[in-house]
Enzyme design. Structure first.
Site, short mmCIF file in Angstrom:
data_model
loop_
_atom_site.label_atom_id
_atom_site.label_comp_id
_atom_site.label_asym_id
_atom_site.label_seq_id
_atom_site.Cartn_x
_atom_site.Cartn_y
_atom_site.Cartn_z
N CYS A 102 0.81 -1.22 0.00
CA CYS A 102 0.00 0.00 0.00
C CYS A 102 0.84 1.26 0.00
O CYS A 102 0.46 2.28 -0.60
CB CYS A 102 -0.94 0.00 1.20
N HIS A 241 -2.15 0.99 7.24
CA HIS A 241 -2.43 1.18 5.81
C HIS A 241 -2.04 2.59 5.42
O HIS A 241 -2.10 3.52 6.23
CB HIS A 241 -3.92 0.95 5.56
N ASN A 259 -7.87 5.20 -2.15
CA ASN A 259 -7.38 3.92 -1.65
C ASN A 259 -6.80 3.09 -2.80
O ASN A 259 -6.87 3.50 -3.97
CB ASN A 259 -8.51 3.17 -0.94
#
Length: 660
Positions: A102, A241, A259
């Site tokens: 991520c 994250h 995202n």
């Protein structure tokens, strides 16, 4: 499979008035392990752990940043980079798949939109390689799909350059970087740094420069997010994250984020999260990308001929009005020259200035802007001629005497006086100087030493000249003015074993840097560790050189080195940012039969001049004020340090070069 009870979660959200909507998503359909594999942020070693941050947030030990309305700092009360006056600066949502990458996706998203904002072009073609960032740069730091990464390290890695997606397409799963296209530097992105941000400064950055990184704690309920402003309601800590924060809304007290779980999660892949929630704006950043740019190969024109038959290397300098002028020796031994007919423009025909010269040509510019050329004559004395007015015609030849055994080097003192440096018949360094700016010349004076190369000269940040030579031990030796326009120090060695002359450049911050060819044929350099200061050790930039080194400097201060390779083509490399590390090598082709001369056009574009296989003058110029680079060659062994030149410390004056 999933332990997320979406129906119970929706009831809890309603009961607590949390203000967001839960539902089945692409993430709730996965097992717990598969969901956690799609996170990937871990704090850097010197930061609190995710568990520590979780305890602090739950206990209230970690305070939120005080709310400051965007309007209080002159920013809009709401800003969304997907809709800036109807223009969308955000690139498409991507899916990191079952790999904890991520940080790579969030970092690429930040840089992509930052580039679009900087260009004012929402359609700018910029799709960066998350694969290179994670499988090459992160892997080199020991990171992988299972143990994740952090954004400050990712942004720092991007200073080295970041490939576009087509050079290394992303697929989920640990890889060893072998799929990276070796020619990825034909077009790539880079940044020069990162800026840590907090509070209202985050909003100001987003509204003026682009997104920032956002790293936060993820709880199980977040996987079921569909819309609204997320606030943690229930579920345990799943991990960390990172995303890109692309906007904010003071009316809803929230950040707007992109995202990397694909468009099947959240609001088309985007989400809103309350200010301060889960540590998104108070922990582990956020960071903005500084100095984002796209570099591309092909910024050079290609080779063009200016004719002539050359029997020397080329000298080049700028006239007072910025026009470049080049000087060579012709087949008749005379000095020939040609010049741009206007700054940054085409060239005149060839014109002769007569004389019979036995050296290359040195050119300097007087304090009043008049060019002056220096040569060795058939009597081995120093001869010179000069423009009678700036940008104008030339005087006749005049002798300054001496007996020279080298080419001439010329530079300008801090007060504007030209000074010429040569090697005498005793092998020592001799010099003479204008007694006043634009004026007449002193007699010859010796600075001792025994030289086995021509002389290179640089000017320190404080204006003091510094001389560099190769000694009898083939090491680099130097001496310097003890004050601007003043007398000289003794000789000092910087070691190494040199197989070429020396090139000297000055960094944007004023530090001198010298470049040589080592015994392995590679480019080696060392630099002052501070302006006017002491020197680093030797470092290799690889390559195999068959010429001396030429240097140029771009308008933003980045040094660029040019050499002839084993294929006789022109190769170059440059600092990736002012005062910084270096790119790989790039070829500009051609077949060179001389050293390279570099001039700088009035608009800052570098221009290279060489002799071709037909002995004509050929040149190649930047079409814009930057250039790019391909893959880098491997470094070789460091030059071996030798002993002091036998006569370098001898200060006794030898016989003056005899005047003719």
């Amino acid at each position: 499979m999933s332990n997320i009870d979406v129906k119970s979660l929706a009831q809890a959200i309603a009961t607590q008035g949390a203000g967001w909507q839960a539902g089945e998503t692409s993430m709730t359909a996965l097992s717990d392990d598969a969901r956690r594999a799609r996170l990937g942020f871990v704090p850097p070693p010197d930061a609190p752990s995710l568990e520590d941050l979780d305890r602090q947030l739950r206990s209230g030990q970690r305070s939120h940043e005080p709310f400051i309305a965007a309007a209080a700092i002159g920013a809009p009360s709401a800003y969304d980079l997907r809709n800036v006056g109807g223009r969308n600066y955000v690139t498409a949502v991507r899916d990191q798949g079952g790999c904890g990458s991520c940080v790579s996706f969030g970092t690429c998203a930040v840089i992509e939109s930052t580039l679009r904002v900087a260009a004012g072009d929402p359609a700018l073609d910029v799709d960066l390689s998350e694969a290179q960032l994670f499988y090459c740069y992160a892997r080199a730091q020991g990171r992988n799909c299972a143990n994740g990464w952090w954004p400050d390290a990712a942004l720092d890695a991007c200073r080295q350059g970041l490939a576009f997606e087509q050079s290394y397409p992303y697929t989920a799963g640990d890889q060893n970087c072998s799929n990276l296209d070796p020619g990825w530097r034909s077009r790539y992105a880079k940044i020069t740094g990162r800026q840590a941000l907090s509070g209202a400064a985050i909003k100001e950055w987003i509204a003026t420069r682009g997104p920032v990184t956002g790293c936060f704690l993820v709880y199980d309920d977040f996987f079921a997010y569909r819309s609204g402003v997320y606030r943690h309601v229930s579920g345990g800590l799943a991990g960390g994250h990172c995303v890109a924060i692309i906007g904010y809304d003071d009316a809803q007290s929230c950040w707007i984020c992109k995202n990397s779980w694909g468009p099947g999660w959240g609001d088309g892949g985007f989400f809103r999260i309350a200010y301060g929630e889960c540590g998104i704006d108070t922990s582990y950043g956020p960071y903005g990308a500084v100095g984002a740019s796209i570099e591309q190969q092909g910024a050079w024109s290609g080779w063009a001929s200016e004719g002539g038959v050359l029997t020397s290397d080329i000298a080049v300098d700028n006239n007072a009005d910025g026009r470049l002028e080049v000087f060579v020796r012709g087949t008749d031994g005379a000095v020939w020259h040609k010049w741009q007919v206007a700054p940054n423009s085409g060239w005149s025909g060839w014109a002769s200035e007569g004389g019979v010269i036995t050296s290359n040509i040195a050119v300097g510019r007087n304090a009043d802007g008049r060019l002056e050329v220096f040569v060795r004559g058939t009597d081995n004395a120093l001869w010179h001629k000069w423009q009678v007015a700036p940008n104008s015609t030339w005087s006749g030849w005049a002798s300054e005497g001496g007996v020279l055994t080298s080419n001439i080097t010329v530079d300008r003192n801090a007060d504007g006086r030209l000074e010429a440096f040569v090697r005498g018949t005793d092998g020592a360094l001799w010099h003479k100087w204008q007694v006043a700016p634009n004026g007449t010349w002193s007699g010859w004076a010796s600075e001792g030493g025994v030289l086995t190369s021509d002389i290179a000269v640089g000017r320190n940040a404080d204006g003091r000249l510094e001389l560099f030579v190769r000694g009898t031990d083939n090491a680099l030796w130097h001496k310097w003015q003890v004050a601007p326009n003043g007398t000289w120090s003794g000789w000092a060695s910087e070691g190494g074993v040199l197989t070429s002359g020396i090139a000297v450049g000055r960094n944007a911050d004023g530090r001198l840097e010298v470049f040589v060819r080592g015994t392995d044929g590679a480019l080696w350099h060392k630099w002052q560790v501070a302006p006017n200061g002491t020197w680093s050790g030797w470092a290799s930039e690889g390559g195999v050189l068959t010429s001396s080194i030429a240097l140029g400097r771009s308008p933003n201060g980045r040094l660029e080195a040019f050499v002839r390779g084993t294929d006789n083509a022109m190769w170059h490399k440059w600092q990736v940012a002012p005062n910084d590390g270096w790119s790989g090598w790039a070829s500009e082709g051609g077949v060179l039969t001389s050293n390279i001369a570099i001039g700088t056009n009035a608009d800052g574009r570098l221009e290279a001049f060489v002799r071709g296989t037909d002995n004509a003058l050929w040149h190649n110029w930047q079409t814009q004020v930057f250039a790019a680079a391909p893959a880098e060659q491997a470094p070789a062994a460091e030059p071996v340090t030798a002993t002091e030149p036998a006569a370098a410390s001898a200060k006794a004056k030898a016989a003056e070069p005899a005047p003719m």
